[in-house]
Design an enzyme around this catalytic site. Structure first.
Site, mmCIF file in Angstrom:
data_model
loop_
_atom_site.group_PDB
_atom_site.id
_atom_site.type_symbol
_atom_site.label_atom_id
_atom_site.label_comp_id
_atom_site.label_asym_id
_atom_site.label_seq_id
_atom_site.Cartn_x
_atom_site.Cartn_y
_atom_site.Cartn_z
ATOM 1 N N LEU A 143 0.858 -0.668 -0.313
ATOM 2 C CA LEU A 143 0.015 0.303 -0.174
ATOM 3 C C LEU A 143 1.410 1.128 -0.250
ATOM 4 C CD1 LEU A 143 -2.529 -0.907 2.596
ATOM 5 C CD2 LEU A 143 -2.953 -1.131 0.610
ATOM 6 N N ASP A 144 0.430 2.556 -0.392
ATOM 7 C CA ASP A 144 1.421 3.598 -1.238
ATOM 8 C C ASP A 144 1.623 4.359 0.866
ATOM 9 O OD1 ASP A 144 1.543 3.179 -3.360
ATOM 10 O OD2 ASP A 144 -0.193 5.151 -3.996
ATOM 11 N N ARG A 145 2.143 4.641 0.979
ATOM 12 C CA ARG A 145 3.049 5.970 2.630
ATOM 13 C C ARG A 145 1.106 5.585 3.231
ATOM 14 N NH1 ARG A 145 6.832 9.022 1.905
ATOM 15 N NH2 ARG A 145 5.091 10.408 1.902
ATOM 16 N N ARG A 180 -5.135 6.572 -7.803
ATOM 17 C CA ARG A 180 -5.040 7.418 -7.500
ATOM 18 C C ARG A 180 -4.798 8.338 -9.346
ATOM 19 N NH1 ARG A 180 0.429 7.696 -4.165
ATOM 20 N NH2 ARG A 180 -0.177 10.458 -4.586
ATOM 21 N N SER A 223 -1.968 5.813 1.947
ATOM 22 C CA SER A 223 -2.878 5.361 1.753
ATOM 23 C C SER A 223 -3.178 4.419 3.653
ATOM 24 C CB SER A 223 -3.333 4.517 1.521
ATOM 25 O OG SER A 223 -2.347 3.703 1.120
#
Length: 448
Positions: A208-210, A331, A212
């Site tokens: 997961l993105d940092r 995104r 999110s």
């Protein structure tokens, strides 16, 4: 072909895990032209449950489950870079001692040759000198331990699922720009505080993105991690060839996002290839929709979406289901395909954020926020108590809320007992993660 040709009774904590230090001997091979040449010997090949093959079978993909010489080396020595192992094969420096011939003389072997029971692989002794990764061992903290354990949503003998907080990087090399002051990563913390009775640290199987939040799954053994990684990988590859409307999806993920504006349609499927743009002479990069799928850098990307709530204040709640797993896919699809960037996504929605008006916080939302237990503990300075749409600079509003996938623990039990077990119809498990504080507060604000 059977996933299991012989059952070996082994504890879960070390199930079929062969690190390089398990290699039995360093031998002098006198049969080679270069006498006295020393070799690093791997354990004899044994048939066992193949995690990657099991994952593919759970995903409905039938493939040859034989183990090649390359795969056996990677399984025994996971710390050796794949590029180094492939180079050894290209230089013809890998030998195999076959168990099917009377003359036990090691011969050169290619990377794609299949292994037989009892075969032994010999590598140049120089692989012993490959530098191991230096791990910074931070002192244990009871506050940290309680915080990390509070993230845990589900645990069984094979997997651990956590509710990743926003702002915490998943991997230590992924701190990225804006990670100032955050020196710990979730995989590092899981290795320190989530091993429990196991000798192995949990392994990441997706990311997961940092910024999110939401469901993050880890395999507790090398075997389960391999199976899970294969399921996530097959999901992306299989989507390119499937009928999106009719085929049952073996892995389902649903995200909630708060976006600026409102899509023209209440729901649909976004099929828009993504590619990477390098900016500032290589100093930065961003993902964008590629106009031509035939571009070398274009990657097939599909997202399903539907509106779950809208507000007269200019915001919309979306449920997003990524059918492929591309970097920044949700995104970019929200910002460029729908024209509704996600709140807090300044990389892909900077212009939209400049036009936003600051919303006052309703008294009811303030009272609920003051009573939230999630504000009491924040040992990593993640600023979990703010970031809603009532703040001047909102955090990213993207949360992995729901996940459905096969019960890996049950599948592995069946595969260990029955060689031709039916894995296609293994029951699924459904996981859910509550919204982080800043998104819950935004929900309360827009609902009031």
């Amino acid at each position: 072909m059977s996933l299991l040709r012989r059952v070996v009774k082994t504890p879960h904590s070390s199930f079929y895990r062969c690190q390089c230090y398990c290699a039995t001997t360093v031998t002098d091979n006198k049969n080679e032209n270069e006498k006295g040449n020393k070799w690093f010997t791997l354990p004899p090949f044994t048939a066992a449950v193949n995690g990657a093959a099991l994952g593919r079978e759970l995903a409905g993909v039938k493939m040859d489950n034989s183990v090649t010489a390359l795969k056996w080396i990677q399984r025994c020595c996971p710390e050796l870079p794949k590029s180094l192992v492939q180079k050894l094969f290209r230089l013809r420096q890998v030998r195999r001692e076959s168990s099917n011939v009377e003359e036990q003389r090691p011969k050169r072997v290619s990377a794609k040759e299949s292994m037989n029971i009892g075969d032994r692989i010999f590598l140049p002794i120089t692989v012993e000198k490959f530098p191991s990764e230096k791990v910074v061992d931070y002192p244990s903290s009871e506050e940290e331990r309680k915080f990390v354990h509070s993230l845990e949503l589900y645990k069984d003998p094979e997997i651990i699922v956590v509710n990743k907080p926003p702002g915490m990087p998943v991997q230590k090399w992924n701190f990225g720009q804006g990670g100032i002051g955050i020196k710990r990563s979730l995989d590092e913390l899981a290795a320190k505080y989530m091993k429990y009775e196991y000798s192995e640290a949990p392994r990441l199987v997706h990311r997961l993105d940092r910024d999110s939040s939401g469901l993050l799954m880890m395999g507790r053994t090398q075997l389960s991690a391999s199976a899970l990684h294969s399921i996530f990988r097959e999901k992306t590859f299989d989507t390119q060839n499937e009928d999106l409307e009719s085929k049952k999806r073996i892995l389902q993920k649903k995200y909630w996002a708060l976006v600026i504006g409102c899509p023209r349609r209440s729901g649909g499927i976004i099929s828009a290839p993504l590619g990477k743009l390098v900016l500032d002479n290589g100093k930065s990069e961003r993902i964008t929709i590629m106009p031509d799928v035939r571009e070398p850098s274009a990657q097939y990307a599909v997202t399903e979406y539907r509106i779950i709530g809208s507000s007269e204040k200019g915001y919309t709640w979306l449920e997003l289901s990524p059918l492929t797993g591309r970097k920044h896919q949700l995104r970019v699809h929200c910002a460029e395909a729908l024209g509704t960037p996600i709140v807090g996504d300044y990389k892909y929605g900077w212009q939209a954020h400049r036009k936003l008006k600051h919303l006052p916080s309703p008294a009811s939302a303030v009272n609920r926020g003051a009573q939230s237990p999630r504000l009491k503990t924040d040992p990593f300075s993640l600023r979990l108590g703010n970031g809603s749409i009532t703040d001047k600079q909102p955090h990213l509003h993207l949360h992995c809320k729901e996940m459905v996938l096969p019960n890996i623990s049950l599948a592995l039990k069946r595969a260990q007992v029955v060689s031709d077990a039916d894995l296609v119809h293994v029951e699924s498990i459904k996981l859910e993660a509550p919204l982080p504080f800043h998104m819950q507060r935004s929900w309360d604000c827009l609902s009031s």
